[in-house]
Design a protein around this motif. Structure first.
Motif, PDB file in Angstrom:
ATOM      1  N   PRO A   1       0.810  -1.194   0.021  1.00 58.62           N
ATOM      2  CA  PRO A   1       0.017  -0.042   0.235  1.00 58.62           C
ATOM      3  C   PRO A   1       0.895   1.479   0.233  1.00 58.62           C
ATOM      4  CG  PRO A   1       0.164  -0.727   2.328  1.00 58.62           C
ATOM      5  CD  PRO A   1       0.967  -1.859   1.221  1.00 58.62           C
ATOM      6  N   TYR A   2       1.895   1.272  -0.493  1.00 60.13           N
ATOM      7  CA  TYR A   2       2.936   2.214  -0.507  1.00 60.13           C
ATOM      8  C   TYR A   2       4.162   2.203  -1.540  1.00 60.13           C
ATOM      9  CZ  TYR A   2       5.130  -0.650   3.136  1.00 60.13           C
ATOM     10  OH  TYR A   2       5.467  -1.870   3.696  1.00 60.13           O
ATOM     11  N   ASP A   3       4.740   3.393  -1.539  1.00 57.44           N
ATOM     12  CA  ASP A   3       5.974   3.059  -2.484  1.00 57.44           C
ATOM     13  C   ASP A   3       7.337   2.595  -1.689  1.00 57.44           C
ATOM     14  OD1 ASP A   3       8.405   3.067  -4.073  1.00 57.44           O
ATOM     15  OD2 ASP A   3       8.095   5.354  -4.570  1.00 57.44           O
ATOM     16  N   PRO A   4       7.881   1.365  -1.879  1.00 54.64           N
ATOM     17  CA  PRO A   4       8.837   0.763  -1.024  1.00 54.64           C
ATOM     18  C   PRO A   4      10.092   1.620  -1.220  1.00 54.64           C
ATOM     19  CG  PRO A   4       8.456  -0.575  -3.036  1.00 54.64           C
ATOM     20  CD  PRO A   4       7.352   0.446  -3.024  1.00 54.64           C
ATOM     21  N   ALA A   5      10.229   2.410  -2.339  1.00 51.42           N
ATOM     22  CA  ALA A   5      11.580   3.014  -2.447  1.00 51.42           C
ATOM     23  C   ALA A   5      11.373   4.669  -1.593  1.00 51.42           C
ATOM     24  CB  ALA A   5      11.710   3.522  -3.978  1.00 51.42           C
ATOM     25  N   ALA A   6      10.167   4.806  -1.104  1.00 59.42           N
ATOM     26  CA  ALA A   6      10.121   6.372  -0.469  1.00 59.42           C
ATOM     27  C   ALA A   6      10.661   6.043   0.902  1.00 59.42           C
ATOM     28  CB  ALA A   6       8.592   6.264  -0.334  1.00 59.42           C
ATOM     29  N   ALA A   7      10.883   7.169   1.549  1.00 57.33           N
ATOM     30  CA  ALA A   7      11.307   7.201   3.116  1.00 57.33           C
ATOM     31  C   ALA A   7      10.259   6.524   3.741  1.00 57.33           C
ATOM     32  CB  ALA A   7      11.495   8.574   3.537  1.00 57.33           C
ATOM     33  N   LEU A   8      10.576   5.965   4.986  1.00 54.09           N
ATOM     34  CA  LEU A   8       9.478   5.269   5.686  1.00 54.09           C
ATOM     35  C   LEU A   8       8.518   6.293   6.392  1.00 54.09           C
ATOM     36  CD1 LEU A   8      11.903   3.010   7.898  1.00 54.09           C
ATOM     37  CD2 LEU A   8       9.801   2.301   6.562  1.00 54.09           C
ATOM     38  N   SER A   9       8.721   7.105   6.532  1.00 58.22           N
ATOM     39  CA  SER A   9       7.808   8.495   6.914  1.00 58.22           C
ATOM     40  C   SER A   9       6.579   8.410   5.762  1.00 58.22           C
ATOM     41  CB  SER A   9       8.275   9.505   7.440  1.00 58.22           C
ATOM     42  OG  SER A   9       9.045  10.258   6.408  1.00 58.22           O
ATOM     43  N   VAL A  10       7.154   8.510   4.843  1.00 56.37           N
ATOM     44  CA  VAL A  10       6.283   8.643   3.583  1.00 56.37           C
ATOM     45  C   VAL A  10       5.348   7.438   3.336  1.00 56.37           C
ATOM     46  CG1 VAL A  10       6.073   9.287   1.169  1.00 56.37           C
ATOM     47  CG2 VAL A  10       7.703  10.492   2.500  1.00 56.37           C
ATOM     48  N   GLN A  11       6.212   6.344   3.535  1.00 56.76           N
ATOM     49  CA  GLN A  11       5.454   4.988   3.258  1.00 56.76           C
ATOM     50  C   GLN A  11       4.203   4.764   4.391  1.00 56.76           C
ATOM     51  OE1 GLN A  11       7.976   1.370   3.455  1.00 56.76           O
ATOM     52  NE2 GLN A  11       9.435   2.544   2.453  1.00 56.76           N
ATOM     53  N   VAL A  12       4.770   5.402   5.671  1.00 58.50           N
ATOM     54  CA  VAL A  12       3.618   5.425   6.772  1.00 58.50           C
ATOM     55  C   VAL A  12       2.282   6.224   6.281  1.00 58.50           C
ATOM     56  CG1 VAL A  12       3.231   6.314   9.105  1.00 58.50           C
ATOM     57  CG2 VAL A  12       5.106   4.945   8.685  1.00 58.50           C
TER      58      VAL A  12
ATOM     59  N   SER B   1      11.105  -3.487  13.028  1.00 58.31           N
ATOM     60  CA  SER B   1      11.762  -3.902  11.891  1.00 58.31           C
ATOM     61  C   SER B   1      12.844  -5.215  12.401  1.00 58.31           C
ATOM     62  CB  SER B   1      12.552  -2.710  11.307  1.00 58.31           C
ATOM     63  OG  SER B   1      13.681  -2.123  12.238  1.00 58.31           O
ATOM     64  N   SER B   2      13.227  -5.124  13.678  1.00 54.13           N
ATOM     65  CA  SER B   2      14.184  -6.223  14.205  1.00 54.13           C
ATOM     66  C   SER B   2      13.275  -6.906  15.429  1.00 54.13           C
ATOM     67  CB  SER B   2      15.092  -5.600  14.527  1.00 54.13           C
ATOM     68  OG  SER B   2      15.929  -6.235  15.635  1.00 54.13           O
TER      69      SER B   2
ATOM     70  N   ASP C   1      16.623   2.285  13.876  1.00 58.15           N
ATOM     71  CA  ASP C   1      16.586   3.742  13.364  1.00 58.15           C
ATOM     72  C   ASP C   1      15.162   3.635  12.483  1.00 58.15           C
ATOM     73  OD1 ASP C   1      18.814   4.489  14.708  1.00 58.15           O
ATOM     74  OD2 ASP C   1      20.137   4.356  12.856  1.00 58.15           O
ATOM     75  N   ALA C   2      14.905   2.457  11.753  1.00 60.19           N
ATOM     76  CA  ALA C   2      13.841   2.385  11.048  1.00 60.19           C
ATOM     77  C   ALA C   2      12.599   2.320  11.790  1.00 60.19           C
ATOM     78  CB  ALA C   2      13.776   0.925  10.320  1.00 60.19           C
ATOM     79  N   ASP C   3      12.525   1.899  13.106  1.00 63.13           N
ATOM     80  CA  ASP C   3      11.417   2.083  13.822  1.00 63.13           C
ATOM     81  C   ASP C   3      11.121   3.481  14.417  1.00 63.13           C
ATOM     82  OD1 ASP C   3      10.802  -0.706  13.757  1.00 63.13           O
ATOM     83  OD2 ASP C   3      12.509  -0.972  15.181  1.00 63.13           O
ATOM     84  N   VAL C   4      12.365   4.206  14.577  1.00 63.61           N
ATOM     85  CA  VAL C   4      12.373   5.581  15.010  1.00 63.61           C
ATOM     86  C   VAL C   4      11.413   6.493  13.899  1.00 63.61           C
ATOM     87  CG1 VAL C   4      13.872   7.490  15.385  1.00 63.61           C
ATOM     88  CG2 VAL C   4      14.362   5.575  16.703  1.00 63.61           C
ATOM     89  N   GLN C   5      12.150   6.010  12.534  1.00 59.21           N
ATOM     90  CA  GLN C   5      11.535   6.920  11.333  1.00 59.21           C
ATOM     91  C   GLN C   5       9.852   6.791  11.314  1.00 59.21           C
ATOM     92  OE1 GLN C   5      13.649   6.610   7.739  1.00 59.21           O
ATOM     93  NE2 GLN C   5      15.392   6.249   9.093  1.00 59.21           N
ATOM     94  N   ALA C   6       9.670   5.283  11.403  1.00 59.76           N
ATOM     95  CA  ALA C   6       8.226   4.875  11.206  1.00 59.76           C
ATOM     96  C   ALA C   6       7.511   5.604  12.516  1.00 59.76           C
ATOM     97  CB  ALA C   6       8.201   3.480  11.078  1.00 59.76           C
ATOM     98  N   TRP C   7       7.931   5.380  13.628  1.00 60.80           N
ATOM     99  CA  TRP C   7       7.106   5.989  14.735  1.00 60.80           C
ATOM    100  C   TRP C   7       6.986   7.554  14.422  1.00 60.80           C
ATOM    101  CZ3 TRP C   7       3.834   3.989  17.566  1.00 60.80           C
ATOM    102  CH2 TRP C   7       3.331   4.646  18.876  1.00 60.80           C
TER     103      TRP C   7
ATOM    104  N   ALA D   1      10.811   3.929  24.677  1.00 59.12           N
ATOM    105  CA  ALA D   1      10.795   4.999  25.687  1.00 59.12           C
ATOM    106  C   ALA D   1      11.968   5.927  25.727  1.00 59.12           C
ATOM    107  CB  ALA D   1      10.501   4.230  26.992  1.00 59.12           C
ATOM    108  N   LEU D   2      13.104   5.344  25.513  1.00 61.15           N
ATOM    109  CA  LEU D   2      14.343   6.043  25.407  1.00 61.15           C
ATOM    110  C   LEU D   2      14.450   7.191  24.260  1.00 61.15           C
ATOM    111  CD1 LEU D   2      17.118   3.572  26.861  1.00 61.15           C
ATOM    112  CD2 LEU D   2      16.018   5.724  27.979  1.00 61.15           C
ATOM    113  N   ALA D   3      13.867   6.356  23.043  1.00 64.54           N
ATOM    114  CA  ALA D   3      14.233   7.098  21.746  1.00 64.54           C
ATOM    115  C   ALA D   3      13.283   8.259  21.599  1.00 64.54           C
ATOM    116  CB  ALA D   3      14.114   6.091  20.567  1.00 64.54           C
ATOM    117  N   HIS D   4      12.019   7.994  22.351  1.00 63.95           N
ATOM    118  CA  HIS D   4      10.791   8.875  21.803  1.00 63.95           C
ATOM    119  C   HIS D   4      10.314   9.665  23.184  1.00 63.95           C
ATOM    120  CE1 HIS D   4      10.652   7.043  17.788  1.00 63.95           C
ATOM    121  NE2 HIS D   4      10.941   6.088  18.624  1.00 63.95           N
TER     122      HIS D   4
END
Ligand code: NAP
Length: 278
Positions: A87-98, A123-124, A130-136, A165-168
């Motif tokens: 449901p998104y462009d996989p080449a886009a940045a994660l925040s855009v995919q969201v 993601s892991s 970092d991917a989760d940070v971007q997605a969140w 909790a530490l990252a956000h």
């Protein structure tokens, strides 16, 4: 989006995974039977989100419910959890995919907001990356734009939640996990959630816990209450603070699952079930 009314959180969520062509009819049936919380995901591999939307439309048209009566929850799923129907462009940045996944979900569900947007899984399986940070952060933007009222995470460990909790600065409002009785019914995560007023959504309460359903203690409690072991498990889950989920395809089970709300279960029984196998 209508933010003026307080959010009513239903005490049961109807899960729409693995229903394929039956998704519209089962979603409508669940609403007719009394469910007011619907869980789905923009992950075509396991969910037919557009079919959920068709079921909603049918229920609206029949006057069963209105959008404002419902708690609609969907998920953002990384490419690794998807098949080719993205449901998104996989080449886009994660925040855009969201954002793209959210736009597609709103279209599928025929609404301009959902009540909760859930990160389907980190993601892991080990770290909050970092991917989760971007997605969140992308999900927070969706919330700030009014496209979801709340945010959640799913399939998380305590380590994920602590790193998150530490990252956000922003904690999830909901955690959705598979709930194994042999892990104390996900005790560590539930405790983390309780301390932070995060609502814990439990899935696979029946399918992950066959040993509990067949245990003489639960069978005895069920017999005394003229109920089924499944109802005892759902009532128990609520007694320990969970928001249970069911994915039943059976009208009678839908009725029973909702009726578990009224089952009498003593504090001693709750404690006994909590430490039954883990
Ligand atoms: N975040 C995630 O990664 C994730 C993963 C899995 C699931 N989920 C969500 O959670 C939802 C529920 O999934 P689930 O794993 O808990 O359930 P499920 O796989 O949909 O299965 C529930 C099972 O319990 C049975 N059942 C339900 N009520 C019953 C009753 N009263 N008596 C006897 N059997 C009963 C159902 O059979 P009948 O159909 O015959 O009633 C079905 O076999 C999914 O639809 C999805 O929305 C999320």
């Amino acid at each position: 989006m209508s933010t003026e009314q307080p959010l009513a959180i239903p005490d049961f969520l109807y899960g729409t995974a693995w229903k394929e062509d039956r998704t519209p009819a089962l979603t409508e049936l669940a609403l007719r039977m009394g469910f007011r919380g619907i869980d789905t995901a923009n992950q075509r591999r396991h969910y037919f989100e557009a079919g959920v939307g068709q079921g909603l439309v049918a229920a609206y048209r029949a006057g069963v419910v209105a959008r404002r009566d419902l708690f609609l929850q969907t998920k953002f799923t990384y490419q690794s959890g998807q098949d080719r129907r993205l449901p998104y462009d996989p080449a886009a940045a994660l925040s855009v995919q969201v954002a793209q996944s959210m736009s597609s979900s709103l279209e599928h569900l025929g609404t301009d907001y959902v009540d909760c947007y859930v990160l389907h899984g980190p993601s892991s399986s080990y770290d909050w990356t970092d991917a989760d940070v971007q997605a969140w952060e992308g999900m927070i933007k969706e919330r700030d734009a009014g496209r979801t009222r709340h945010l959640g995470v799913s399939n998380v460990s305590l380590r994920h939640l602590e790193q998150m909790a530490l990252a956000h600065s922003e904690a999830p409002a909901f955690v959705q996990n598979r709930c194994f009785a042999r892990l104390g019914w996900d005790r560590d995560i539930r405790l983390f959630c309780r301390e932070r007023k995060i609502i814990y959504q439990g899935f696979s309460l029946l399918t992950a816990n066959a040993e509990v359903l067949h245990h003489p203690l639960v069978a005895g409690l069920a017999a005394r209450a003229s109920a089924t072991p499944a109802q005892v498990v759902f009532r128990f889950s609520r007694a320990v603070g969970m928001l249970p989920m069911t994915g039943t395809s059976d009208a009678e089970h839908m009725k029973q699952d909702l009726a578990s709300h009224d089952l009498a279960l003593s504090p001693d029984a709750v404690q006994a079930i909590e430490s039954l196998v883990g």
